[in-house]
Every structure is written in C-alpha cells, then in structure tokens.
Scaffold this active site. Sequence first.
Site, PDB file in Angstrom:
ATOM      1  N   ASP A   9       0.854  -1.174   0.000  1.00  0.00           N
ATOM      2  CA  ASP A   9       0.000   0.000   0.000  1.00  0.00           C
ATOM      3  C   ASP A   9       0.901   1.239   0.000  1.00  0.00           C
ATOM      4  O   ASP A   9       2.094   1.148   0.307  1.00  0.00           O
ATOM      5  CB  ASP A   9      -0.899  -0.041   1.238  1.00  0.00           C
ATOM      6  N   ASP A  11      -0.127   4.996   1.155  1.00  0.00           N
ATOM      7  CA  ASP A  11      -0.313   5.958   2.244  1.00  0.00           C
ATOM      8  C   ASP A  11      -0.446   5.256   3.593  1.00  0.00           C
ATOM      9  O   ASP A  11      -1.268   4.365   3.763  1.00  0.00           O
ATOM     10  CB  ASP A  11      -1.549   6.810   1.969  1.00  0.00           C
ATOM     11  N   CYS A 116     -16.120  -1.317  -9.064  1.00  0.00           N
ATOM     12  CA  CYS A 116     -14.993  -1.804  -9.848  1.00  0.00           C
ATOM     13  C   CYS A 116     -14.481  -3.080  -9.191  1.00  0.00           C
ATOM     14  O   CYS A 116     -14.894  -3.445  -8.092  1.00  0.00           O
ATOM     15  CB  CYS A 116     -13.884  -0.757  -9.949  1.00  0.00           C
TER      16      CYS A 116
END
Length: 203
Positions: A9, A11, A116
């Site tokens: 990841d 952040d 999505c």
Amino acid sequence: MARRGILLDRDGTLIDVVRDPELGVVVTAFHPDQIRVLPGAIEGLRRLAGAGFLLAIATNQPGAAKGQVPWGAIERTNRALVDRLREAGVAIAALAVCPHHPEGGPGGDPALIGPCDCRKPKPGMLTALARDLDLDTAASWMIGDAPSDVAAARAAGMRAGLIMDGRRCELCPLRGEADLPCPDRAAPRLDLLAAEILAEPRG
C-alpha cells in the site's frame, strides 16, 4: 518460474499522510513536495528486496473520483515516489492504482465513479500484478495499514502484513471495527515487519 513478491500500500505504509492543522483534516499526498517516506520504510524495502522479493505498489487513490484532486496530480506524485525510492536503492517493479470510488464526490470524474474490481478490499490490483509479474501468490505478501489491505490479500490468495502503530490513533486500522480480517504478521514500522517476514521458515 514464479517469484515471491511484496505488494505494498502507499499511504500510511510507505509514506505519511498530510495533516492540515488549520482545517483539522488528514489527507493523502497529492503533490511530490508532500511525500514524506515513513521511518523504517526504506530499510524494510531494502531488506525484503535483498531477500529476493520483487517489490510493487498497489494503492487506492479515489481523489479524482471524489473531485478532490486532478488525476494528473495523483500520477505525478506516484512517479515521484517511485523515483525517490529508486534514488534510495529500492527498485519498484510495478505500480497499480485504483482511481475509482463507489459514490464519488462533487466535481468528481464520472468515468471513475461506480463499482470496480480493483478497489481494495477487492483483489483486482493484486491479481493483476501477480499475473503481470509472474508471482507465486501463496509465497507473496500484501502489506498495508488498513483492514482492506488484509482482506484484499486474503481474496488474492496472498499472505497479509499490517502496519499498525498504536501511537497514531487517527490512523489506527482497528478503530471502530468489530470483525476484522486477521493479518499473518503485524508491526508498527515496515522495517520491523520485514524482519518478522524474513524470520519465517521457508516451506
């Protein structure tokens, strides 16, 4: 031959969030000048790469869908991060971004609003990276700072590492959650988590 990979990841895992003391808000970096690599991140990445893991980034970045920041700014910041890591001796093999958000926001790009298959906790980014980089999913890890990262790892058939620093309450992945997916390993910094991963016996 399939390889071991570490998908990361962005952040809260590799770089710090941006705090606005006047507005009292915490946001993700949207300009290269805002990139602050977290303590222990470079060392952790170096150790993992040195052990033979291929490194890649998988990040949700819905700012354009929410109307908060232009998509070009997100791309520019991601490129700057990859460049910064390369300058520190860390090669990133690929970077995948989910730009979507289910509801979006005022002024958001309509093309990016809606469901999505790539937004974590769904595994779309992870499975695409595993395919493109020829990774052995069972021997690979997804490392992040949120339950969605752990859930995405589980759905992709990967192991899960969680960055969890109890001193940073505003980012605590356990806040207000009763039923969380359990990571395989957890630590407050990436270098410490890397040490946990590398101490595991290889099967």
